[in-house]
Design a protein around this motif. Structure first.
Motif, mmCIF file in Angstrom:
data_model
loop_
_atom_site.group_PDB
_atom_site.id
_atom_site.type_symbol
_atom_site.label_atom_id
_atom_site.label_comp_id
_atom_site.label_asym_id
_atom_site.label_seq_id
_atom_site.Cartn_x
_atom_site.Cartn_y
_atom_site.Cartn_z
ATOM 1 N N MET A 83 31.381 34.290 43.575
ATOM 2 C CA MET A 83 30.339 34.324 42.540
ATOM 3 C C MET A 83 30.407 35.637 41.757
ATOM 4 O O MET A 83 30.364 35.658 40.536
ATOM 5 C CB MET A 83 28.955 34.168 43.192
ATOM 6 N N GLU A 84 30.542 36.747 42.502
ATOM 7 C CA GLU A 84 30.588 38.053 41.851
ATOM 8 C C GLU A 84 31.837 38.191 40.992
ATOM 9 O O GLU A 84 31.782 38.687 39.870
ATOM 10 C CB GLU A 84 30.533 39.155 42.906
ATOM 11 N N MET A 85 32.991 37.748 41.533
ATOM 12 C CA MET A 85 34.229 37.840 40.766
ATOM 13 C C MET A 85 34.150 36.975 39.509
ATOM 14 O O MET A 85 34.659 37.354 38.447
ATOM 15 C CB MET A 85 35.416 37.407 41.627
ATOM 16 N N GLN A 86 33.503 35.831 39.629
ATOM 17 C CA GLN A 86 33.337 34.974 38.453
ATOM 18 C C GLN A 86 32.501 35.677 37.397
ATOM 19 O O GLN A 86 32.817 35.623 36.200
ATOM 20 C CB GLN A 86 32.682 33.659 38.860
ATOM 21 N N ALA A 87 31.425 36.366 37.846
ATOM 22 C CA ALA A 87 30.580 37.099 36.910
ATOM 23 C C ALA A 87 31.353 38.227 36.239
ATOM 24 O O ALA A 87 31.193 38.486 35.036
ATOM 25 C CB ALA A 87 29.364 37.655 37.645
ATOM 26 N N VAL A 88 32.206 38.897 37.003
ATOM 27 C CA VAL A 88 33.020 39.983 36.447
ATOM 28 C C VAL A 88 33.968 39.454 35.388
ATOM 29 O O VAL A 88 34.113 40.036 34.302
ATOM 30 C CB VAL A 88 33.804 40.696 37.571
ATOM 31 N N ARG B 16 34.235 40.314 31.509
ATOM 32 C CA ARG B 16 35.481 40.831 30.930
ATOM 33 C C ARG B 16 35.874 40.026 29.686
ATOM 34 O O ARG B 16 36.293 40.589 28.672
ATOM 35 C CB ARG B 16 36.593 40.791 31.980
ATOM 36 N N ARG B 17 35.732 38.706 29.777
ATOM 37 C CA ARG B 17 36.050 37.856 28.621
ATOM 38 C C ARG B 17 35.099 38.148 27.465
ATOM 39 O O ARG B 17 35.507 38.172 26.294
ATOM 40 C CB ARG B 17 35.975 36.375 29.013
ATOM 41 N N TRP B 18 33.830 38.356 27.785
ATOM 42 C CA TRP B 18 32.846 38.654 26.739
ATOM 43 C C TRP B 18 33.192 39.960 26.029
ATOM 44 O O TRP B 18 33.148 40.041 24.794
ATOM 45 C CB TRP B 18 31.437 38.717 27.332
ATOM 46 N N LEU B 19 33.560 40.981 26.796
ATOM 47 C CA LEU B 19 33.956 42.250 26.174
ATOM 48 C C LEU B 19 35.189 42.061 25.305
ATOM 49 O O LEU B 19 35.289 42.645 24.215
ATOM 50 C CB LEU B 19 34.230 43.311 27.245
ATOM 51 N N ALA B 20 36.122 41.244 25.774
ATOM 52 C CA ALA B 20 37.323 40.993 24.980
ATOM 53 C C ALA B 20 36.956 40.351 23.643
ATOM 54 O O ALA B 20 37.551 40.661 22.600
ATOM 55 C CB ALA B 20 38.286 40.101 25.758
ATOM 56 N N GLU B 21 35.953 39.476 23.659
ATOM 57 C CA GLU B 21 35.487 38.860 22.416
ATOM 58 C C GLU B 21 34.861 39.886 21.479
ATOM 59 O O GLU B 21 34.843 39.701 20.258
ATOM 60 C CB GLU B 21 34.466 37.761 22.738
ATOM 61 N N ALA C 25 24.738 40.083 31.840
ATOM 62 C CA ALA C 25 24.493 41.522 31.971
ATOM 63 C C ALA C 25 24.823 42.015 33.376
ATOM 64 O O ALA C 25 25.430 43.083 33.544
ATOM 65 C CB ALA C 25 23.033 41.837 31.627
ATOM 66 N N PHE C 26 24.455 41.244 34.390
ATOM 67 C CA PHE C 26 24.791 41.656 35.757
ATOM 68 C C PHE C 26 26.303 41.623 35.984
ATOM 69 O O PHE C 26 26.847 42.450 36.720
ATOM 70 C CB PHE C 26 24.069 40.775 36.770
ATOM 71 N N GLY C 27 26.990 40.677 35.360
ATOM 72 C CA GLY C 27 28.444 40.683 35.442
ATOM 73 C C GLY C 27 29.026 41.941 34.818
ATOM 74 O O GLY C 27 29.995 42.527 35.334
ATOM 75 N N LEU C 28 28.427 42.376 33.712
ATOM 76 C CA LEU C 28 28.858 43.612 33.067
ATOM 77 C C LEU C 28 28.588 44.811 33.975
ATOM 78 O O LEU C 28 29.393 45.750 34.047
ATOM 79 C CB LEU C 28 28.124 43.763 31.732
ATOM 80 N N LEU C 29 27.467 44.773 34.683
ATOM 81 C CA LEU C 29 27.175 45.829 35.655
ATOM 82 C C LEU C 29 28.226 45.863 36.754
ATOM 83 O O LEU C 29 28.700 46.940 37.139
ATOM 84 C CB LEU C 29 25.780 45.601 36.256
ATOM 85 N N ASP C 30 28.598 44.696 37.252
ATOM 86 C CA ASP C 30 29.641 44.642 38.286
ATOM 87 C C ASP C 30 30.963 45.205 37.771
ATOM 88 O O ASP C 30 31.687 45.890 38.501
ATOM 89 C CB ASP C 30 29.866 43.197 38.743
ATOM 90 N N LEU C 31 31.276 44.901 36.524
ATOM 91 C CA LEU C 31 32.546 45.321 35.945
ATOM 92 C C LEU C 31 32.572 46.817 35.658
ATOM 93 O O LEU C 31 33.553 47.503 35.971
ATOM 94 C CB LEU C 31 32.794 44.531 34.650
#
Length: 246
Positions: free
Chosen positions: A1-6, A10-15, A62-68
């Motif tokens: 789940m966490e890796m999926q969020a990361v 990552r894809r969102w930042l790439a966009e 946002a939490f995925g961004l925090l993880d990343l």
């Protein structure tokens, strides 16, 4: 789940034209300028809440961004988001990361200085990340639940005593939590916004099973026995205790 969020983050930042490279991050606008994770967080994290997503998905992103990025500023942007955030997504995000088997300093710092120091949010936040689950933690502790409980107890100094005392008294039934409870009591005395009732805190302290050489145990006992509520309200009390216990 966490890796999926990361990976979603990552894809969102790439966009947004931001990608990770050796030693940091770069943007398409300035590909020769190496950015730190903190700079990325300050420049782009707030944009998550402008995305055409429902509020819960914005919070998860946002939490995925925090993880990343592992940057406290991302938690600030979560708090700054306009309108009420969906409680399930918000507190699930905190709980999952508090249970993670890795360093979560940005998360615990956020709880401490943003949610627990603010008395308009401290009771709800403390209940969501620990209070509502403390009976389950004590009755059927798992490694993940224990990690969450210990981390929350240790940064719970600013939570009002009336809110946290019942949770502390339940937690004391599980000796595994005693060191974290001790650190929570110590923080309740030392934090600028720390809150405790000396007599009740002393009674609780005396029930904890701790190694005899636990640092600052004797000093904490002395200031509580003398009726001091907070380090900053009683300047010199801790130093006096240190001298007398040395």
């Amino acid at each position: 789940m966490e890796m999926q969020a990361v990976e979603t983050a990552r894809r969102w930042l790439a966009e947004q034209g931001v990608r990770q490279v050796l030693g940091g991050w770069v943007s398409d606008e300035k590909p020769d300028v190496l950015l730190t994770a903190n700079q990325v967080a300050h420049s782009w994290a707030g944009g998550v809440f402008a995305e055409d997503l429902d509020a819960a998905d914005q919070v998860r992103l946002a939490f995925g961004l925090l993880d990343l990025l592992d940057e406290y500023w991302v938690t600030c942007e979560i708090r700054f988001a306009e309108g009420p955030l969906p409680a399930d997504a918000l507190w699930d995000g905190y709980r999952q990361r508090l249970e993670a088997d890795r360093d979560v300093e940005a998360v615990t710092y956020s709880l401490w200085v943003d949610w627990f120091e603010d008395h308009t949010t401290s009771a709800t936040a403390f209940a969501e990340v620990l209070g509502n689950d403390i009976d389950r933690v004590v009755a059927a502790p798992s490694e993940a639940l224990l990690r969450r409980a210990c981390r929350v107890l240790e940064c719970s100094g600013p939570v009002p005593w009336s809110v946290k005392e019942p949770i502390y008294r339940t937690a004391v039934r599980l000796p595994t939590l005693h060191p974290a409870l001790f650190r929570g009591l110590r923080a309740s005395f030392h934090d600028v916004y720390g809150d405790l009732e000396p007599a009740a805190a002393l009674a609780l302290l005396d029930t904890l099973e701790l190694p005899m050489d636990t640092q600052h145990r004797a000093e904490l006992r002395q200031v509580l026995a003398a009726g001091h509520k907070n380090h900053y309200r009683s300047p010199g009390a801790w130093d006096d205790a240190v001298r007398s216990c040395s």
